[in-house]
Write an enzyme that holds these catalytic residues in place. Sequence first.
Site, PDB file in Angstrom:
ATOM      1  N   GLU A 192       0.830  -1.282   0.087  1.00 45.99           N
ATOM      2  CA  GLU A 192       0.029  -0.038  -0.170  1.00 45.99           C
ATOM      3  C   GLU A 192       0.829   1.242   0.010  1.00 45.99           C
ATOM      4  OE1 GLU A 192      -2.994  -0.307  -0.614  1.00 45.99           O
ATOM      5  OE2 GLU A 192      -3.946  -2.005   0.813  1.00 45.99           O
ATOM      6  N   GLU A 242      -4.947   4.915   0.147  1.00 44.37           N
ATOM      7  CA  GLU A 242      -3.847   4.169   0.474  1.00 44.37           C
ATOM      8  C   GLU A 242      -3.187   4.269   1.967  1.00 44.37           C
ATOM      9  OE1 GLU A 242      -3.521   1.780  -1.317  1.00 44.37           O
ATOM     10  OE2 GLU A 242      -4.349   2.646  -3.456  1.00 44.37           O
ATOM     11  N   HIS A 251      -5.776   2.351   4.151  1.00 46.37           N
ATOM     12  CA  HIS A 251      -5.338   1.024   3.985  1.00 46.37           C
ATOM     13  C   HIS A 251      -4.009   0.630   5.028  1.00 46.37           C
ATOM     14  CE1 HIS A 251      -7.491   0.975  -0.227  1.00 46.37           C
ATOM     15  NE2 HIS A 251      -8.213   1.114   0.979  1.00 46.37           N
ATOM     16  N   TYR A 289      -3.950  -0.990  12.724  1.00 48.24           N
ATOM     17  CA  TYR A 289      -4.888  -1.505  13.534  1.00 48.24           C
ATOM     18  C   TYR A 289      -5.117  -3.195  13.596  1.00 48.24           C
ATOM     19  CZ  TYR A 289      -9.931  -1.599  15.352  1.00 48.24           C
ATOM     20  OH  TYR A 289     -10.809  -2.074  15.922  1.00 48.24           O
ATOM     21  N   GLU A 346      -2.245  -3.388  -8.418  1.00 42.43           N
ATOM     22  CA  GLU A 346      -3.348  -3.409  -7.801  1.00 42.43           C
ATOM     23  C   GLU A 346      -4.637  -4.188  -8.614  1.00 42.43           C
ATOM     24  OE1 GLU A 346      -3.626   1.298  -7.706  1.00 42.43           O
ATOM     25  OE2 GLU A 346      -4.278   0.715  -5.604  1.00 42.43           O
ATOM     26  N   GLU A 394     -10.054  -0.751  -3.932  1.00 46.93           N
ATOM     27  CA  GLU A 394      -9.101  -1.031  -4.983  1.00 46.93           C
ATOM     28  C   GLU A 394      -9.708  -0.923  -6.527  1.00 46.93           C
ATOM     29  OE1 GLU A 394      -6.153  -0.848  -4.399  1.00 46.93           O
ATOM     30  OE2 GLU A 394      -5.902  -1.156  -2.530  1.00 46.93           O
TER      31      GLU A 394
HETATM   32 MN    MN Z   1      -5.040   1.077  -4.152  1.00 46.38          MN
HETATM   33 FE    FE Z   2      -4.699   0.192  -1.342  1.00 46.90          FE
END
Ligand code: MN
Ligand code: FE
Length: 361
Positions: free
Chosen positions: A98, A129, A132, A138, A201, A235
């Site tokens: 990411e 991103e 993500h 987390y 991706e 994505e």
């Molecule tokens: Mn992406």
């Molecule tokens: Fe991503």
Amino acid sequence: MEKTYQIGNRTFVLDQDKAEAAYTAKRIINGRKTMTFNLLPLKYQWAYDIYRVMKANHWEPEDIQMQKDIEQWRSTETLSDSERWIIMMGIGYFSAAEGIVGDNIQHVVRELVTAPELKLVLGRHAHEENIHADSLLYMISSLGINPHECEAMFEDIPTIVKKNDFVTRSSHALRRDIDLTDPVNKKLFAKNIFVYGQCMEGTQFYGLFGMILSLYRQNKFPGIGTMFRYTLRDESNHIKVFRNLFMDLIDENPEIWTPEFREELVETMREAVALEKEFIRDCLPVAAVGLSAEEFELYIDFIADRRLTDVGLSPLNPGITNPLPWLAEMQDIRKEQNFFEGTVTDYQKSSNLELVSDDDL
Ligand code: MN
Ligand code: FE
């Protein structure tokens, strides 16, 4: 002369001559360079529209409950070594991947495009991103995983190092002031957009996505699975942004769309698929989640061909069908209201928008 200009339900009054001049000056590359964010009149309407969809899909990791995942992670009786490995792998790979994508958007693509609405949608893309990456933090903190162990996986596993090198090498040459009127550089840029959007991706993320979602389908790691489903929805928009960018870039610069260049891109996808399959064989215990290795690899072939044909290139394996239709269903979040237990925060703010027409998978 004045002209009214409509975006959704909002109306703007523009001076026709100025608006036409501004419109003509907008190009994917080599357009008018300006620091002011003069979005109107929109030329790349899709960029603004996808920006709105992305914004309506906003999510925050902390709103997803991790209680069940934590229990499962700690339970030595029910958690198998393969499952533990898949979770570590997913977190380790995406933590770095990411970041690589976000970096390429911010330092290559968003730098080189010239129309403001493109910079707008790319800014949101980069932010997603970040979300993500934050969701992975987390997961790491919730499960009490050692982040260095995840980092090490990314740096030490040869098939991951190769995947990584495959994408980053296509951004090195573009990290400086390059002359984008030179067709050689235009091709480098088009290839970068193809590699990141369609190969990385669009294709190379799907091996691990498939693994994590097949655990999720067996009610394992529901919090992590949910975050990955949200990530996948994002994505699919990223793939779309890069596909549209690519198509318009080619449209505006038809001289680079030679048979040789098309062949080069198809071969690049072939390499991406080979690297992904190598990675799957080396690292992903496909059988342990109840999938057949053959079908799983066929899924990568299938998705790669979708990406190729979506940008007007020939497929590598014409005629193959999706061997894992459940994976496509799992990515369509709209169909289910309460797909996980716990608090669902509905971030989809605008009901009048078409949110991800998911024809992507
Ligand atoms: Mn992406
Ligand atoms: Fe991503």
